[in-house]
Design a protein around this motif. Structure first.
Motif, PDB file in Angstrom:
ATOM      1  N   ASP A  57       0.824  -1.206   0.000  1.00 18.38           N
ATOM      2  CA  ASP A  57       0.000   0.000   0.000  1.00 18.38           C
ATOM      3  C   ASP A  57       0.870   1.273   0.000  1.00 18.38           C
ATOM      4  N   GLN A  58       0.483   2.237  -0.828  1.00 15.73           N
ATOM      5  CA  GLN A  58       1.308   3.446  -1.009  1.00 15.73           C
ATOM      6  C   GLN A  58       0.703   4.683  -0.327  1.00 15.73           C
ATOM      7  N   THR A  59      -0.358   4.472   0.480  1.00 12.14           N
ATOM      8  CA  THR A  59      -1.073   5.615   1.057  1.00 12.14           C
ATOM      9  C   THR A  59      -0.149   6.532   1.852  1.00 12.14           C
ATOM     10  N   ILE A  60       0.619   5.963   2.772  1.00 12.85           N
ATOM     11  CA  ILE A  60       1.473   6.781   3.642  1.00 12.85           C
ATOM     12  C   ILE A  60       2.525   7.509   2.799  1.00 12.85           C
ATOM     13  N   LYS A  61       3.081   6.775   1.830  1.00 13.20           N
ATOM     14  CA  LYS A  61       4.100   7.372   0.964  1.00 13.20           C
ATOM     15  C   LYS A  61       3.542   8.627   0.278  1.00 13.20           C
ATOM     16  N   SER A  62       2.344   8.526  -0.290  1.00 14.12           N
ATOM     17  CA  SER A  62       1.821   9.689  -1.014  1.00 14.12           C
ATOM     18  C   SER A  62       1.432  10.804  -0.044  1.00 14.12           C
ATOM     19  N   GLN A  63       0.973  10.430   1.145  1.00  7.16           N
ATOM     20  CA  GLN A  63       0.644  11.474   2.135  1.00  7.16           C
ATOM     21  C   GLN A  63       1.899  12.242   2.563  1.00  7.16           C
ATOM     22  N   ILE A  64       3.001  11.512   2.693  1.00 11.29           N
ATOM     23  CA  ILE A  64       4.261  12.145   3.096  1.00 11.29           C
ATOM     24  C   ILE A  64       4.731  13.105   2.004  1.00 11.29           C
ATOM     25  N   ARG A  65       4.621  12.635   0.769  1.00  5.97           N
ATOM     26  CA  ARG A  65       5.038  13.500  -0.352  1.00  5.97           C
ATOM     27  C   ARG A  65       4.166  14.740  -0.439  1.00  5.97           C
ATOM     28  N   LYS A  66       2.868  14.571  -0.134  1.00  9.68           N
ATOM     29  CA  LYS A  66       1.958  15.738  -0.147  1.00  9.68           C
ATOM     30  C   LYS A  66       2.369  16.786   0.872  1.00  9.68           C
ATOM     31  N   LEU A  67       2.958  16.312   1.961  1.00 11.95           N
ATOM     32  CA  LEU A  67       3.429  17.261   2.989  1.00 11.95           C
ATOM     33  C   LEU A  67       4.738  17.928   2.558  1.00 11.95           C
ATOM     34  N   GLY A  68       5.272  17.503   1.415  1.00 13.93           N
ATOM     35  CA  GLY A  68       6.520  18.070   0.916  1.00 13.93           C
ATOM     36  C   GLY A  68       7.743  17.490   1.609  1.00 13.93           C
ATOM     37  N   LEU A  69       7.571  16.291   2.213  1.00 17.55           N
ATOM     38  CA  LEU A  69       8.695  15.679   2.941  1.00 17.55           C
ATOM     39  C   LEU A  69       9.268  14.511   2.139  1.00 17.55           C
ATOM     40  N   ASP A  70      10.521  14.167   2.404  1.00  9.91           N
ATOM     41  CA  ASP A  70      11.149  13.045   1.715  1.00  9.91           C
ATOM     42  C   ASP A  70      10.749  11.721   2.341  1.00  9.91           C
ATOM     43  N   TYR A  71      10.377  10.776   1.495  1.00 11.61           N
ATOM     44  CA  TYR A  71      10.072   9.410   1.936  1.00 11.61           C
ATOM     45  C   TYR A  71      11.370   8.621   1.823  1.00 11.61           C
TER      46      TYR A  71
END
Ligand SMILES: Nc1ncnc2c1ncn2[C@@H]1O[C@H](COP(=O)(O)OP(=O)(O)OP(=O)(O)O)[C@@H](O)[C@H]1O
Ligand SMILES: [Mg+2]
Length: 244
Positions: free
Chosen positions: A189-203
């Protein structure tokens, strides 16, 4: 009045190139396991220190199987070298007993430990943080100007929501966030990854849930042979690329 220990702390950390706090919004997300593994991996080709700042439940000593090493007193205290890294923890002073400290006492103990610990020249000092936005987090931001954060979450929305508060605080204070690690992954699941990117943070990457970990606790060479360590190694490479 300004606490005179604050200027001593800057002096003590003068020869530490990079201070990285491994933090997270919640308890039990793997901060101590990943901070310990990261420190071991970085120590393969760097001078590394690990400082356990979880005053209520220090656990890096158990993860790394550190039993007999003791700091040496010499115009302050010199952390012992264990498994290739300099190691410091409140455990040296609390032994196996609980350290039931309240807010102001925690602050005092933290400042005291930072002020008396003599680190040698280090490329990286890894800090294992207590959960959430603790007094220790606020003190460290105030006391260590060059501190940077790696933040841990699990795939759970509950864990992710708590890191948002932490990242907001750090961003507002202009503290660098190196990136976020998603730990104990059991699916793609990529949900957390995309949420982190939306915050402008590096995954920084994901670490699988690995049932082998329990039997590797206390044994660094076994720990370094797990899938957790393999993934942490990729993350360690990224952290070294983002070096200050
Ligand atoms: N990827 C993983 N696979 C399997 N077990 C894991 C993984 N990451 C952490 N654990 C286990 O989860 C538990 C919690 O990990 P750890 O103590 O590192 O979390 P923490 O965030 O430091 O907790 P605390 O907030 O209490 O300090 C430990 O038993 C640890 O071995
Ligand atoms: Mg911990």
């Amino acid at each position: 009045m300004v606490d005179p220990r604050t200027s001593i702390i800057a002096e003590r950390l003068k020869n530490v190139h990079d201070v990285i706090a491994v933090s997270g919004g919640k308890g039990g997300v793997g901060k101590s396991l990943i901070a310990s593994t990261l420190a071991l991996l970085l120590a393969e080709n760097n001078r590394v220190g690990l400082f356990d700042l979880d005053f209520t439940s220090p656990s890096t000593n158990l993860i790394l199987g550190i039993k007999d090493a003791r700091p040496v007193e010499d115009k302050g205290i010199i952390p012992p070298k264990v498994h290739g890294l300099r190691y410091m923890s409140i455990v040296y002073y609390s032994g196996d007993y609980a350290a039931p400290l309240r807010g102001v006492d925690i602050s005092n103990a933290l400042i005291e430990l930072l002020a008396i610990t003599r680190w040698e020249n280090l490329d990286y000092l890894i800090l294992d943080m207590p959960p959430g936005i603790s007094d220790a987090t606020l003190d460290l931001i105030r006391l260590i100007k060059k501190i940077r954060f790696v933040i841990m979450t699990t795939p759970s929305q509950l864990a992710f929501e708590t890191i948002r508060k932490l990242t907001d605080l750090l961003t507002a204070q202009n503290i660098q966030i190196i990136g976020i690690i998603e730990n104990m992954k059991t699916d793609k699941d990529q949900t957390i990854k995309s949420q982190i990117r939306k915050l402008g943070l590096d995954y920084l990457g994901q670490i699988p849930y690995d049932p082998q970990i329990e039997s590797a606790l206390g044994n660094p060479s076994r720990l370094l042979n797990t899938e957790v360590a393999q993934k942490t190694k990729q993350i360690a490479r990224k952290i070294q690329q983002f070096r200050q």
